[in-house]
Design a protein around this motif. Structure first.
Motif, short mmCIF file in Angstrom:
data_model
loop_
_atom_site.label_atom_id
_atom_site.label_comp_id
_atom_site.label_asym_id
_atom_site.label_seq_id
_atom_site.Cartn_x
_atom_site.Cartn_y
_atom_site.Cartn_z
N ARG A 1 0.84 -1.21 0.00
CA ARG A 1 0.00 0.00 0.00
C ARG A 1 0.87 1.26 0.00
NH1 ARG A 1 -1.88 3.72 -1.06
NH2 ARG A 1 -3.83 4.77 -0.42
N ILE A 2 1.97 1.25 0.70
CA ILE A 2 2.86 2.41 0.71
C ILE A 2 3.50 2.60 -0.67
CG2 ILE A 2 4.94 3.37 1.75
CD1 ILE A 2 4.23 1.78 4.28
N LEU A 3 3.90 1.52 -1.29
CA LEU A 3 4.49 1.63 -2.63
C LEU A 3 3.46 2.12 -3.64
CD1 LEU A 3 6.66 -1.63 -2.70
CD2 LEU A 3 7.42 0.72 -2.30
N GLU A 4 2.19 1.71 -3.48
CA GLU A 4 1.13 2.21 -4.36
C GLU A 4 0.97 3.73 -4.20
OE1 GLU A 4 -2.27 0.02 -3.24
OE2 GLU A 4 -1.55 -1.89 -4.06
N PHE A 5 1.01 4.18 -2.96
CA PHE A 5 0.88 5.62 -2.71
C PHE A 5 2.03 6.38 -3.36
CE2 PHE A 5 2.24 9.14 0.05
CZ PHE A 5 1.13 9.99 -0.08
N ILE A 6 3.24 5.85 -3.26
CA ILE A 6 4.39 6.52 -3.86
C ILE A 6 4.29 6.51 -5.38
CG2 ILE A 6 6.91 6.40 -4.10
CD1 ILE A 6 7.03 5.28 -1.29
N ALA A 7 3.82 5.40 -5.94
CA ALA A 7 3.69 5.31 -7.40
C ALA A 7 2.66 6.32 -7.92
CB ALA A 7 3.30 3.89 -7.80
N VAL A 8 1.52 6.42 -7.26
CA VAL A 8 0.50 7.39 -7.68
C VAL A 8 1.04 8.82 -7.56
CG1 VAL A 8 -1.77 8.32 -7.12
CG2 VAL A 8 -1.40 5.85 -7.12
N SER A 9 1.76 9.10 -6.48
CA SER A 9 2.31 10.44 -6.29
C SER A 9 3.33 10.78 -7.36
CB SER A 9 2.94 10.55 -4.90
OG SER A 9 1.99 10.28 -3.89
N ARG A 10 4.09 9.76 -7.79
CA ARG A 10 5.10 10.00 -8.83
C ARG A 10 4.45 10.29 -10.17
NH1 ARG A 10 10.34 6.15 -10.17
NH2 ARG A 10 11.21 7.47 -11.84
N LEU A 11 3.38 9.57 -10.49
CA LEU A 11 2.70 9.80 -11.76
C LEU A 11 2.00 11.15 -11.78
CD1 LEU A 11 1.20 6.25 -12.45
CD2 LEU A 11 3.18 7.31 -13.54
N ARG A 12 1.45 11.55 -10.65
CA ARG A 12 0.74 12.83 -10.59
C ARG A 12 1.68 14.01 -10.39
NH1 ARG A 12 -4.21 12.95 -6.60
NH2 ARG A 12 -4.22 15.02 -7.56
N GLY A 13 2.89 13.72 -9.92
CA GLY A 13 3.84 14.80 -9.69
C GLY A 13 3.68 15.48 -8.35
N THR A 14 2.72 15.07 -7.57
CA THR A 14 2.49 15.66 -6.26
C THR A 14 1.89 14.59 -5.35
OG1 THR A 14 1.35 17.41 -5.03
CG2 THR A 14 0.21 16.48 -6.92
N ALA A 15 2.06 14.77 -4.07
CA ALA A 15 1.55 13.81 -3.09
C ALA A 15 0.43 14.47 -2.30
CB ALA A 15 2.67 13.35 -2.15
N GLN A 16 -0.77 14.02 -2.52
CA GLN A 16 -1.89 14.53 -1.75
C GLN A 16 -1.94 13.84 -0.39
OE1 GLN A 16 -3.97 16.98 -2.51
NE2 GLN A 16 -2.93 17.36 -4.46
N GLY A 17 -2.46 14.55 0.60
CA GLY A 17 -2.55 13.97 1.93
C GLY A 17 -3.53 12.82 1.97
N LYS A 18 -3.17 11.80 2.70
CA LYS A 18 -4.04 10.64 2.88
C LYS A 18 -4.20 10.37 4.37
CE LYS A 18 -4.77 9.44 -1.43
NZ LYS A 18 -6.11 9.39 -2.02
N ILE A 19 -5.21 9.59 4.69
CA ILE A 19 -5.46 9.19 6.07
C ILE A 19 -5.46 7.67 6.11
CG2 ILE A 19 -7.03 9.24 8.01
CD1 ILE A 19 -7.34 11.93 5.40
#
Length: 476
Positions: free
Chosen positions: A210-228
């Protein structure tokens, strides 16, 4: 003559006695110095004796005796006047000294200000606030800019001795210390993240994925949105340490606070500035401590929130943990909107039953069921045993815990889901081994399954077995 001289001394020492004597003369006329009776009565009227003493003087018919008593009273009045004069001189001298020092200090400050060597305290304070605020002003919201400017103007018009001055000063310190528009530079590297997670934790593949998925999505979008994220599992499975590893993976600042037993809403939302000793809530303190607008915030023990007469903290967390609302989070102390949309929230809990449904609905639940026996062995060998050996001061080659002993310890004494109890037993084993090494000298201590059992209260039998085994080896 002594009576007359004493009266003269008393009249010259204090103007009040002189006024009183003039009044007496205006009412009774002049006094013949040869008339001792009237002179004694006039002198007695000048004293501050009590009613009983003065009545006794009036009742005394013998003029010499009465004169002796009045003379004693006059002597006491003279001594009292001298003491009062000394005290007055000391006080006046001290006051004059302080006034002189204050005047000189004010003159010195004025001279320094004229020469440009120094500014007054209020000007220095306002200059410090402006210096802190200028780099952040462009990135701050317009409402925050307006509030800061209004407070600076307000501070410049207040006197330093005013109570409102300290309130405004503290408010400006918080406003200018927050990281408006300052973000940590994140790393969206899958390989780096995988390496860090594998170094810090063994197993937990679902959490790592799940952490790697979050990092992958943030890399594709170019920004990291806050998650809970909400990590749910039994005690000792590593929920808190996972949050620290996520922050290390993303290169984000890490901040942790526990809400277990929290019953005051002000801990989350802050106090109103009208209260004495008011402070902002935990999130504002977090931003100030981390100096970043996108830290990783670990909210520990969220399933143990309390509820008191001051409000419901779980309801206060709804705004904080809602991605649709925390873009304009309003702290009661600051009273200006704060953008928390870039903050990554990680919550930990043992059970989900005690978390209110509206709060649980805002979190993504990741379950940590626990570790198998093989995983516990690997965790103990890789993390727990070296730490226990280092904490006890035992050399690495001095004690050997065999695989059979480790398996016995895990299967018979540490069967819980986490590894916290296993850590305690390993520390106990190495403490007892350290004691045995000190008692017997620098000898190799072989810990067999019996020694592992000794960690649970059977040290004596295990020690005897170990000693017997060593004796047999030496005989062979």
């Amino acid at each position: 003559m002594e009576l007359v001289n004493t009266m003269k001394d008393l009249l010259t020492m204090n103007q009040l006695y002189s006024e009183q004597f003039r009044t007496l003369m205006s009412l009774t006329g002049s006094i013949d110095l040869n008339d001792l009776s009237r002179l004694v009565d006039a002198a007695a009227s000048l004293t501050s004796g009590d009613d009983v003493t003065l009545q006794g003087i009036l009742e005394c018919l013998q003029v010499p005796t009465r004169a002796q008593r009045v003379l004693e009273l006059l002597k006491k009045e003279v001594e009292l006047c001298k003491l009062q004069a000394d005290i007055r001189e000391q006080v006046e001298s001290k006051i004059m000294k302080e006034q002189r020092r204050m005047i000189l200090m004010e003159q010195l400050k004025s001279i320094k200000r004229e020469l440009g060597l120094e500014k007054d305290d209020k000007a220095t304070l306002i200059g410090k606030f402006n210096e802190k605020w200028e780099p952040k002003k462009a990135a701050a919201p317009e409402e925050v800019q307006r509030v800061v400017q209004d407070e600076l103007d307000k501070l410049s018009g207040l006197e330093p001795v005013s109570p409102e001055f300290n309130v405004t000063r503290t408010y400006l310190e918080w406003l200018t210390s927050l990281p408006w528009g300052l973000y940590s530079q994140e790393i969206f590297d899958i390989q780096h993240a995988q390496q860090v997670l594998d170094e810090d934790h063994y197993g937990l593949q679902d959490v790592k994925a799940r952490i790697l998925e979050f990092i992958a999505v943030s890399r594709l979008r170019g920004t990291a949105q806050g998650k809970i994220l909400c990590l749910v599992g039994p005690p000792g499975v590593g929920k808190t340490s996972i949050g620290r590893s996520i922050a290390r993976t993303l290169e984000r600042k890490y901040y942790r606070f526990s809400v277990g037993g929290l019953y005051d809403v002000a801990e989350i939302k802050g106090h109103r500035r009208t209260y004495v000793g008011a402070m902002p809530g935990k999130m504002v303190q977090c931003l100030k401590a981390t100096c970043s607008s996108n830290p990783l915030v670990l909210i520990d023990e969220i399933d143990k929130l309390g509820r008191g007469h001051t409000g419901d903290p779980a309801s206060a967390l709804l705004e904080l943990l809602d991605p649709e609302q925390n873009t304009g989070f309003l702290d009661h102390y600051l009273d200006v909107p704060i953008d928390l949309s870039k903050v990554l929230f990680v919550c930990t809990a043992n059970v989900l039953d005690t978390i209110p449904p509206p709060l649980l609905d805002r979190m993504e639940v990741i379950r940590l069921s626990g570790y198998t026996a093989d995983e516990k062995v690997a965790i103990a060998r890789r993390y727990l045993e070296p730490q226990a050996r280092s904490d006890s001061g035992v050399p690495e080659s001095a004690v050997q815990l065999t695989d059979k002993a480790m398996g016995t310890l895990i299967e018979e004494y540490c069967r819980e889901a986490g590894v916290r109890n296993l850590k305690k037993h390993l520390e106990k084993i190495y403490r007892k081994s350290a004691l045995k090494l000190v008692q017997q000298g620098a000898k190799l201590v072989m810990l067999e399954p019996a020694a592992a059992a000794a960690a649970d209260g059977q040290q004596t039998a295990a020690a005897e077995a170990a000693e017997a085994s060593q004796d047999q080896q030496q005989q062979q």
